[in-house]
Scaffold this motif. Structure first.
Motif, mmCIF file in Angstrom:
data_model
loop_
_atom_site.group_PDB
_atom_site.id
_atom_site.type_symbol
_atom_site.label_atom_id
_atom_site.label_comp_id
_atom_site.label_asym_id
_atom_site.label_seq_id
_atom_site.Cartn_x
_atom_site.Cartn_y
_atom_site.Cartn_z
ATOM 1 N N GLU A 15 15.670 23.198 12.973
ATOM 2 C CA GLU A 15 15.597 21.739 12.921
ATOM 3 C C GLU A 15 16.848 21.145 12.286
ATOM 4 O O GLU A 15 17.351 20.104 12.721
ATOM 5 N N ALA A 50 15.606 8.522 9.079
ATOM 6 C CA ALA A 50 17.046 8.407 9.311
ATOM 7 C C ALA A 50 17.510 7.020 8.907
ATOM 8 O O ALA A 50 16.731 6.056 8.908
ATOM 9 N N SER A 99 13.156 8.052 12.918
ATOM 10 C CA SER A 99 13.997 9.106 13.478
ATOM 11 C C SER A 99 15.392 8.544 13.732
ATOM 12 O O SER A 99 15.595 7.320 13.754
ATOM 13 N N LEU A 157 19.387 18.534 14.132
ATOM 14 C CA LEU A 157 19.730 17.230 13.576
ATOM 15 C C LEU A 157 21.240 17.073 13.391
ATOM 16 O O LEU A 157 21.785 15.987 13.608
ATOM 17 N N ALA A 167 20.005 11.757 7.942
ATOM 18 C CA ALA A 167 18.725 12.170 8.522
ATOM 19 C C ALA A 167 17.976 13.036 7.516
ATOM 20 O O ALA A 167 18.571 13.853 6.812
ATOM 21 N N GLU A 188 22.556 16.196 16.717
ATOM 22 C CA GLU A 188 22.173 14.829 17.082
ATOM 23 C C GLU A 188 23.027 13.807 16.342
ATOM 24 O O GLU A 188 23.388 12.762 16.896
#
Length: 214
Positions: A4, A91, A169, A8, A34, A11
């Motif tokens: 994860e 986030a 998010s 992130l 985040a 992302e």
């Protein structure tokens, strides 16, 4: 590295590149963060959002200690204020987006919400946008001011500085920031003209149907 966390990090790189491509993150301005189970990721200081490297993104524990990556941005106080004071924050995005910054420099704005409810999508994705006073970048008092507003509002505009957006998010925070910037552009286009805003009878269905926070 946990899966994860790796996801992130990637992302955040993609989100930063998207903001740069849209012209919302000039130079080395702006920062993203985040939430993780064991802390949070934060973009490093003096790195443009279009130049992020996943492995060099800062990882902090909840006491603010750097666990890995490069030194974080000095504006981490803005992000921490939302994580500590607004449950469900996943986030936070802070940009020097040009139309929102231009709006933040105007005199006579309504401090309770410096953009009126002129579109349903602003009401749904951003909600009321309090205007906070000017603080120098990195001033701990800036984080304290955000922290006082965060329990009731997901987004704020810093006077003569720019917007800060929180959401559940990173994808939702990105969508809210883009909506905020577009609505700021519309507000500037309409500035000085008679404007029809959405009334309570039009806002209430947005609350009931979409959970709008207004």
């Amino acid at each position: 590295m946990p899966r994860e966390e790796a996801r992130l990090r990637e992302e955040m790189v993609q989100t930063g590149a998207a903001f740069r491509a849209l012209g919302l993150a000039p130079g080395t301005s702006g920062n993203l963060s985040a939430r993780l189970d064991d802390g949070w990721l934060m973009t490093p200081t003096n790195v443009g959002l279009g130049d992020l490297v996943a492995e060099r993104i800062s990882k902090l524990d909840w006491d603010g200690n750097l666990l890995s990556g490069d030194k974080p941005t000095k504006e981490l106080v803005l992000h921490r204020a939302f994580y500590e004071n607004r449950p469900g924050t996943g986030a936070v995005v802070h940009l020097h987006a040009p139309h929102a910054v231009a709006l933040s420099c105007l005199e006579g704005l309504d401090a309770e919400s410096c953009i009126a409810p002129i579109t349903p999508y602003f009401v749904m994705r951003v909600g009321r946008l309090p205007l906070l006073p000017y603080f120098r970048p990195g001033d701990p008092a800036m984080g304290e001011a955000v922290g006082r507003v965060a329990p009731r509002q997901a987004c704020v505009l810093l006077a003569n500085h720019g917007p800060v957006v929180s959401a559940g998010s990173l994808a939702l925070a990105r969508a809210a920031m883009e909506e905020l910037e577009e609505t700021a552009r519309l507000a500037l286009l309409l500035h000085g003209r008679p404007v029809r805003v959405l009334g309570e009878a039009e806002i209430q269905p947005l609350r009931e149907t979409f959970g709008a926070d207004w």
